[in-house]
Design a protein around this motif. Structure first.
Motif, PDB file in Angstrom:
ATOM      1  N   ASP A   3    -105.197  82.420 -30.884  1.00 40.65           N
ATOM      2  CA  ASP A   3    -105.175  82.956 -29.528  1.00 40.65           C
ATOM      3  C   ASP A   3    -103.830  83.603 -29.262  1.00 40.65           C
ATOM      4  O   ASP A   3    -102.793  83.051 -29.597  1.00 40.65           O
ATOM      5  CB  ASP A   3    -105.409  81.839 -28.508  1.00 40.65           C
ATOM      6  CG  ASP A   3    -106.830  81.326 -28.524  1.00 40.65           C
ATOM      7  OD1 ASP A   3    -107.712  82.079 -28.967  1.00 40.65           O
ATOM      8  OD2 ASP A   3    -107.053  80.193 -28.094  1.00 40.65           O
ATOM      9  N   THR A   5    -101.422  85.465 -26.217  1.00 38.04           N
ATOM     10  CA  THR A   5    -101.236  85.625 -24.786  1.00 38.04           C
ATOM     11  C   THR A   5    -100.423  86.889 -24.551  1.00 38.04           C
ATOM     12  O   THR A   5     -99.356  87.061 -25.138  1.00 38.04           O
ATOM     13  CB  THR A   5    -100.494  84.415 -24.191  1.00 38.04           C
ATOM     14  OG1 THR A   5    -101.239  83.242 -24.500  1.00 38.04           O
ATOM     15  CG2 THR A   5    -100.357  84.550 -22.699  1.00 38.04           C
ATOM     16  N   ASP A  29    -110.730  87.968 -20.521  1.00 37.70           N
ATOM     17  CA  ASP A  29    -110.402  87.799 -21.939  1.00 37.70           C
ATOM     18  C   ASP A  29    -111.494  88.406 -22.817  1.00 37.70           C
ATOM     19  O   ASP A  29    -111.206  89.067 -23.821  1.00 37.70           O
ATOM     20  CB  ASP A  29    -110.235  86.317 -22.291  1.00 37.70           C
ATOM     21  CG  ASP A  29    -108.963  85.721 -21.722  1.00 37.70           C
ATOM     22  OD1 ASP A  29    -108.047  86.486 -21.365  1.00 37.70           O
ATOM     23  OD2 ASP A  29    -108.893  84.480 -21.630  1.00 37.70           O
ATOM     24  N   GLU A  33    -111.165  91.524 -25.476  1.00 35.77           N
ATOM     25  CA  GLU A  33    -111.673  91.434 -26.849  1.00 35.77           C
ATOM     26  C   GLU A  33    -112.685  92.547 -27.114  1.00 35.77           C
ATOM     27  O   GLU A  33    -112.669  93.165 -28.177  1.00 35.77           O
ATOM     28  CB  GLU A  33    -112.313  90.070 -27.088  1.00 35.77           C
ATOM     29  CG  GLU A  33    -112.767  89.880 -28.504  1.00 35.77           C
ATOM     30  CD  GLU A  33    -113.308  88.490 -28.770  1.00 35.77           C
ATOM     31  OE1 GLU A  33    -113.975  88.332 -29.805  1.00 35.77           O
ATOM     32  OE2 GLU A  33    -113.084  87.576 -27.965  1.00 35.77           O
TER      33      GLU A  33
END
Length: 64
Positions: A3, A5, A29, A33
């Motif tokens: 992950d 950020t 998110d 993606e």
């Protein structure tokens, strides 16, 4: 996949929200993606030549 950020500003946040709504995604998110995957697909297609016009190599022309 790890992950990551990312710090985003209001403009990017608004774009991600628009994409989320248009594509029926649950989170921003997922929208981020989606955009990354789309860009990778388009970039790969342009590198590999997919999507270009196809022609019969044995049908004449000036290519040798």
């Amino acid at each position: 996949m790890p992950d990551e950020t990312l710090a985003i500003d209001d403009q990017v946040e608004n774009v991600l929200e628009q994409v989320r709504r248009q594509e029926g995604l649950e989170t921003r998110d997922q929208a981020a993606e989606f955009l990354v995957r789309r860009r990778l697909r388009k970039g790969t297609a342009s590198l590999t030549g997919r999507g270009r016009a196809l022609y019969d190599a044995t049908a004449g022309g000036n290519r040798r």
